[in-house]
Design a protein around this motif. Structure first.
Motif, PDB file in Angstrom:
ATOM      1  N   TYR A  77       0.842  -1.206   0.000  1.00  3.52           N
ATOM      2  CA  TYR A  77       0.000   0.000   0.000  1.00  3.52           C
ATOM      3  C   TYR A  77       0.873   1.250   0.000  1.00  3.52           C
ATOM      4  O   TYR A  77       0.927   1.983   0.976  1.00  3.52           O
ATOM      5  CB  TYR A  77      -0.950  -0.009   1.197  1.00  3.52           C
ATOM      6  CG  TYR A  77      -2.072  -1.015   1.049  1.00  3.52           C
ATOM      7  CD1 TYR A  77      -3.055  -0.825   0.080  1.00  3.52           C
ATOM      8  CD2 TYR A  77      -2.148  -2.139   1.845  1.00  3.52           C
ATOM      9  CE1 TYR A  77      -4.071  -1.749  -0.096  1.00  3.52           C
ATOM     10  CE2 TYR A  77      -3.169  -3.064   1.686  1.00  3.52           C
ATOM     11  CZ  TYR A  77      -4.121  -2.860   0.718  1.00  3.52           C
ATOM     12  OH  TYR A  77      -5.126  -3.761   0.546  1.00  3.52           O
ATOM     13  N   MET A 104     -10.286   2.329   0.439  1.00  2.00           N
ATOM     14  CA  MET A 104      -9.331   1.393  -0.157  1.00  2.00           C
ATOM     15  C   MET A 104     -10.025   0.085  -0.526  1.00  2.00           C
ATOM     16  O   MET A 104      -9.398  -0.958  -0.672  1.00  2.00           O
ATOM     17  CB  MET A 104      -8.186   1.114   0.830  1.00  2.00           C
ATOM     18  CG  MET A 104      -7.291   2.325   1.068  1.00  2.00           C
ATOM     19  SD  MET A 104      -6.245   2.088   2.499  1.00  2.00           S
ATOM     20  CE  MET A 104      -5.119   0.807   1.936  1.00  2.00           C
ATOM     21  N   SER A 105     -11.334   0.145  -0.615  1.00  2.00           N
ATOM     22  CA  SER A 105     -12.120  -1.024  -1.015  1.00  2.00           C
ATOM     23  C   SER A 105     -13.356  -0.509  -1.745  1.00  2.00           C
ATOM     24  O   SER A 105     -13.771   0.634  -1.540  1.00  2.00           O
ATOM     25  CB  SER A 105     -12.520  -1.837   0.221  1.00  2.00           C
ATOM     26  OG  SER A 105     -13.381  -1.088   1.051  1.00  2.00           O
ATOM     27  N   PHE A 161     -11.351  -2.727  12.392  1.00  5.72           N
ATOM     28  CA  PHE A 161     -10.134  -3.524  12.238  1.00  5.72           C
ATOM     29  C   PHE A 161      -9.663  -3.439  10.786  1.00  5.72           C
ATOM     30  O   PHE A 161     -10.380  -3.849   9.877  1.00  5.72           O
ATOM     31  CB  PHE A 161     -10.426  -4.980  12.618  1.00  5.72           C
ATOM     32  CG  PHE A 161      -9.243  -5.876  12.495  1.00  5.72           C
ATOM     33  CD1 PHE A 161      -8.309  -5.958  13.521  1.00  5.72           C
ATOM     34  CD2 PHE A 161      -9.036  -6.638  11.346  1.00  5.72           C
ATOM     35  CE1 PHE A 161      -7.200  -6.774  13.403  1.00  5.72           C
ATOM     36  CE2 PHE A 161      -7.924  -7.454  11.224  1.00  5.72           C
ATOM     37  CZ  PHE A 161      -7.000  -7.523  12.256  1.00  5.72           C
ATOM     38  N   GLY A 162      -8.453  -2.906  10.571  1.00  3.73           N
ATOM     39  CA  GLY A 162      -7.939  -2.722   9.207  1.00  3.73           C
ATOM     40  C   GLY A 162      -8.594  -1.501   8.578  1.00  3.73           C
ATOM     41  O   GLY A 162      -9.129  -1.557   7.478  1.00  3.73           O
ATOM     42  N   TYR A 188     -14.233   5.083   5.902  1.00  6.00           N
ATOM     43  CA  TYR A 188     -15.429   4.455   6.490  1.00  6.00           C
ATOM     44  C   TYR A 188     -15.622   4.932   7.933  1.00  6.00           C
ATOM     45  O   TYR A 188     -16.762   5.068   8.392  1.00  6.00           O
ATOM     46  CB  TYR A 188     -15.324   2.922   6.424  1.00  6.00           C
ATOM     47  CG  TYR A 188     -15.470   2.404   5.000  1.00  6.00           C
ATOM     48  CD1 TYR A 188     -16.718   2.355   4.388  1.00  6.00           C
ATOM     49  CD2 TYR A 188     -14.364   2.002   4.254  1.00  6.00           C
ATOM     50  CE1 TYR A 188     -16.869   1.916   3.080  1.00  6.00           C
ATOM     51  CE2 TYR A 188     -14.499   1.563   2.943  1.00  6.00           C
ATOM     52  CZ  TYR A 188     -15.751   1.517   2.359  1.00  6.00           C
ATOM     53  OH  TYR A 188     -15.902   1.091   1.056  1.00  6.00           O
ATOM     54  N   ASP A 237      -4.823  -0.360  12.384  1.00  7.10           N
ATOM     55  CA  ASP A 237      -4.235  -0.858  11.142  1.00  7.10           C
ATOM     56  C   ASP A 237      -2.749  -1.105  11.395  1.00  7.10           C
ATOM     57  O   ASP A 237      -2.156  -0.489  12.290  1.00  7.10           O
ATOM     58  CB  ASP A 237      -4.411   0.158  10.010  1.00  7.10           C
ATOM     59  CG  ASP A 237      -4.374  -0.495   8.636  1.00  7.10           C
ATOM     60  OD1 ASP A 237      -5.439  -0.578   7.989  1.00  7.10           O
ATOM     61  OD2 ASP A 237      -3.288  -0.949   8.213  1.00  7.10           O
ATOM     62  N   LYS A 255     -13.788  -3.976   7.074  1.00  6.07           N
ATOM     63  CA  LYS A 255     -14.115  -4.047   5.644  1.00  6.07           C
ATOM     64  C   LYS A 255     -12.873  -4.385   4.817  1.00  6.07           C
ATOM     65  O   LYS A 255     -11.893  -3.649   4.808  1.00  6.07           O
ATOM     66  CB  LYS A 255     -14.735  -2.727   5.166  1.00  6.07           C
ATOM     67  CG  LYS A 255     -15.056  -2.755   3.679  1.00  6.07           C
ATOM     68  CD  LYS A 255     -16.283  -1.990   3.307  1.00  6.07           C
ATOM     69  CE  LYS A 255     -16.715  -2.065   1.867  1.00  6.07           C
ATOM     70  NZ  LYS A 255     -15.942  -2.758   0.879  1.00  6.07           N
ATOM     71  N   ASP A 256     -12.932  -5.533   4.177  1.00  2.92           N
ATOM     72  CA  ASP A 256     -11.928  -5.965   3.199  1.00  2.92           C
ATOM     73  C   ASP A 256     -10.512  -6.018   3.772  1.00  2.92           C
ATOM     74  O   ASP A 256      -9.538  -5.686   3.086  1.00  2.92           O
ATOM     75  CB  ASP A 256     -11.986  -5.074   1.950  1.00  2.92           C
ATOM     76  CG  ASP A 256     -13.321  -5.221   1.209  1.00  2.92           C
ATOM     77  OD1 ASP A 256     -14.266  -5.747   1.816  1.00  2.92           O
ATOM     78  OD2 ASP A 256     -13.411  -4.836   0.046  1.00  2.92           O
ATOM     79  N   SER A 257     -10.395  -6.428   5.014  1.00  6.55           N
ATOM     80  CA  SER A 257      -9.092  -6.507   5.678  1.00  6.55           C
ATOM     81  C   SER A 257      -8.762  -7.914   6.166  1.00  6.55           C
ATOM     82  O   SER A 257      -7.595  -8.275   6.271  1.00  6.55           O
ATOM     83  CB  SER A 257      -9.052  -5.550   6.883  1.00  6.55           C
ATOM     84  OG  SER A 257      -9.281  -4.232   6.447  1.00  6.55           O
ATOM     85  N   LEU A 264      -5.475 -12.059   6.083  1.00 11.66           N
ATOM     86  CA  LEU A 264      -4.918 -12.815   7.207  1.00 11.66           C
ATOM     87  C   LEU A 264      -4.943 -14.308   6.946  1.00 11.66           C
ATOM     88  O   LEU A 264      -6.003 -14.870   6.656  1.00 11.66           O
ATOM     89  CB  LEU A 264      -5.726 -12.535   8.478  1.00 11.66           C
ATOM     90  CG  LEU A 264      -5.926 -11.059   8.809  1.00 11.66           C
ATOM     91  CD1 LEU A 264      -6.806 -10.907  10.034  1.00 11.66           C
ATOM     92  CD2 LEU A 264      -4.588 -10.384   9.022  1.00 11.66           C
TER      93      LEU A 264
END
Ligand SMILES: C[S@@+](CC[C@H](N)C(=O)[O-])C[C@H]1O[C@@H](n2cnc3c(N)ncnc32)[C@H](O)[C@@H]1O
Length: 260
Positions: free
Chosen positions: A10, A27-28, A52-53, A59, A76, A121-123, A127
């Motif tokens: 990123y 970023m999503s 989270f992330g 958002y 993050d 969202k999208d994080s 993982l």
């Protein structure tokens, strides 16, 4: 993708590239409308949220400004993204209602039961091990709290060659679950009333439109800003994502659950 690679992945240029197609702060894909969809049936007004992330915090600003959260904590691993989130927080005068923290993978330094909603969202797709993260979400929620996850999932069918190339062999390496297996992992972590929503139909249209914009009106803008090679790569990635969505292989989805 290791977290170290991720921090590099990123770059500021990539973050800008993503926002030019998905909107400032995101970023999503999906932005404000998709956020509304994710939060269906969950009372955000007055709640304490963990994101989270959180990335660059678009958002989080919406959660505070539009959805009236009492407070949002964004975490993050990527300091460069968080610096942009921090700028947005100040620019919008949200100092009292947002805070951002850089974290390392593993347990998060918050007390048990500190949040009413854990949002992501999208994080989680990044993982390799989802179970410890879902256990951590459970610990951090107060009883009766909600988990709301939006993410990229794979279809249940075996990978097509295109999906294998995109998800495992290319530059973008994702640790993808099916929506059902992610929901089962949330239940195993102790969540109840777990419900899922497949967003493939929405994403097929969204991805097709994104591809058309990138090869059409946005193309020269991308060339001017990032160079011809990067512009071509961005168009090609958008083409492949739209194809994978049409194949039913790439299936963004939402999961909501409650801590008893
Ligand atoms: C695709 S971006 C999404 C950012 C934001 N949620 C959005 O939708 O705009 C994924 C984010 O997850 C972060 N991330 C990856 N692994 C993480 C971890 N273990 N803990 C916290 N954040 C993580 C990345 O640094 C990145 O900012």
């Amino acid at each position: 993708m290791s977290t170290q690679e991720h921090a590099l992945y990123y770059s500021d240029a990539l973050i800008e590239n993503l926002q030019m197609r998905w909107g400032a702060g995101f970023m999503s894909p999906g932005g404000a409308d998709e956020l509304v969809h994710m939060l269906r049936g969950v009372q955000v007004r007055g709640a304490r949220l963990l994101d989270f992330g959180c990335g660059i915090g678009g958002y989080d600003a919406l959660l505070a400004e539009v959805h009236d959260a009492a407070h949002v904590t964004g975490v993050d691993i990527d300091g460069a993204s968080l610096a942009q989130a921090e700028e947005r927080r100040v620019r919008r005068g949200l100092q009292d209602r947002l805070r951002f923290r850089q974290v390392t993978p593993g347990p998060l330094a918050f007390e048990d039961g500190s949040f009413d909603i854990v949002f992501s969202k999208d994080s989680i797709v990044d993982l390799p091990e989802k179970a410890p993260v879902f256990a951590e979400f459970h610990r951090l929620l107060a009883p009766g709290g909600h988990v709301v996850v939006g993410d990229w999932f794979r279809g249940a069918a075996p990978f097509t060659p295109e999906m294998r190339a995109w998800a495992t062999d290319g530059n973008e390496t994702y640790e993808m679950d099916t929506l059902d297996s992610a929901a089962a992992a949330l239940r195993a972590a102790g969540f109840v009333s777990v419900e899922t929503e497949d967003r493939n139909a929405w994403f097929r249209e969204y991805a097709r439109d994104e591809y058309e914009r990138l090869k059409g009106p946005l193309y020269q803008v991308y060339v001017d800003r990032f160079g011809a090679a990067q512009a071509r790569t961005s168009v090609e990635n958008a083409r492949v994502r739209a194809l994978l969505a049409d194949q039913g292989q790439l299936r963004p989805g939402h999961i909501r659950g409650r801590k008893p």
